[in-house]
Design an enzyme around this catalytic site. Structure first.
Site, PDB file in Angstrom:
ATOM      1  N   SER A  32       0.490  -1.450   0.075  1.00  0.00           N
ATOM      2  CA  SER A  32       0.551  -0.447   0.012  1.00  0.00           C
ATOM      3  C   SER A  32       0.930   1.330  -0.153  1.00  0.00           C
ATOM      4  O   SER A  32       1.366   1.963  -0.925  1.00  0.00           O
ATOM      5  CB  SER A  32      -0.868  -0.385   0.980  1.00  0.00           C
ATOM      6  N   ASP A  72      -5.705  -2.981  -2.691  1.00  0.00           N
ATOM      7  CA  ASP A  72      -4.605  -2.831  -1.773  1.00  0.00           C
ATOM      8  C   ASP A  72      -4.248  -4.277  -1.135  1.00  0.00           C
ATOM      9  O   ASP A  72      -4.886  -5.151  -0.358  1.00  0.00           O
ATOM     10  CB  ASP A  72      -5.549  -2.084  -0.427  1.00  0.00           C
TER      11      ASP A  72
END
Length: 304
Positions: free
Chosen positions: A42, A156
């Site tokens: 991320s 993510d």
């Protein structure tokens, strides 16, 4: 000349808290550590990828200029069923900074971790477009749209692996240093919030645009105001749920693959989208890294 210590650097997920990664990297450079491999998830994949591409100074210059109103404009509302924001404006900025680079041609080894949402497994992106790898790793569900890459639907990386230590296990570096963004809460001084209303700017906008920006600003303000409260709105509930999940997984990853050094950033230092606090967060990362390195070096001296 003092020989540099070659390290593998693991950068965890945690939204705006990830700006502390920048301070950590600066501190490592100042203390004679050489990053030869980066694994990130991320925001960790974003900062790590930009650093590996040699463009961290450009990103720092941009992010330090961000004000709350700039963030609001970057979060372009999506009217699809896939996400709250389209993310196109943010992607344009990142594309301009990262340019057309491939991971295998970077001077530093690099892995971005994403989540294959259909296969329910983590994906290590170690080749191909750096931009696409970062874009996939930061695609927070409900916030930004998923990325379709090589026949997979990627979101993510922090969903499955917020602290990707495993990709560094076979490196020939001397140390593995982890930056975890889900550290225990600490007490901070709270300064008065800046008044972001600018009537002069609003005069040149349509009522529709003003309405959209007020809506987004309202979400962000609730996110900040409620970060230490029990009364959670939908937006804050999503981010708090992600944080809770990632904190639990990160603890497991640290227990399973104990690195040499862990630099912990408290999870309550800021809310998810407080990128307007870049200087403060970067400085905090530097200071926390310096303190952690000093403790490590003292421990090594005692063991001699």
């Amino acid at each position: 000349m003092t020989k540099k210590t070659k390290i593998s650097l693991v950068l965890g997920s945690g939204a705006a808290r990830g700006l502390a990664h920048i301070g950590v990297i600066h501190c490592l450079e100042d203390h004679n550590y050489e990053v030869q491999y980066i694994s990130g998830s991320s925001i960790g994949a974003l900062i790590g990828g930009i650093y590996a591409a040699g463009e961290l100074d450009v990103y720092v210059e941009w992010v330090k200029e961000l004000k709350r109103r700039n963030i609001i404009r970057l979060l372009d509302i999506s009217f699809s069923k896939k996400s709250l924001f389209k993310g196109e404006k943010i992607i344009e900025v990142l594309n301009e900074i990262i340019k057309d680079r491939t991971i295998e041609n970077l001077p530093i080894g690099y892995t971005a971790v994403a989540t294959d949402i259909l296969e329910q497994k983590e994906v290590w992106l170690t080749s191909g477009s750096l931009f696409e790898a970062i874009r996939a790793s930061i695609a927070v569900p409900m916030i930004f749209s998923p990325v379709q890459l090589a026949g997979r639907v990627l979101v993510d990386g922090g969903i499955i692996n917020p602290l990707p230590i495993a990709p560094t296990l076979n490196d020939d570096s001397e140390l593995t240093i982890v930056v975890a963004l889900n550290g225990s809460p600490e007490i901070f001084d709270v300064e008065n919030e800046e008044n972001l209303k600018n009537n002069n700017e609003n005069e040149s906008k349509s009522k529709y645009q003003i309405g959209i920006e007020k809506f987004i600003e309202g979400l962000l303000q609730k996110d900040i105001a409620n970060k230490n409260k029990q009364d959670l709105g939908i937006f804050n509930l999503v981010t708090q749920s992600m944080d809770t999940m990632q904190t639990s997984i990160a603890r497991f990853k640290l227990a399973a693959n104990r690195p040499d050094i862990v630099i912990e950033i408290p999870r309550n230092i800021c809310s998810w989208f407080e990128f307007d606090r870049a200087k403060e967060l970067i400085d905090f990362g530097y200071t926390r890294a310096e303190d952690t390195l000093q403790q490590y070096e003292k421990l090594q001296e005692r063991r001699k």
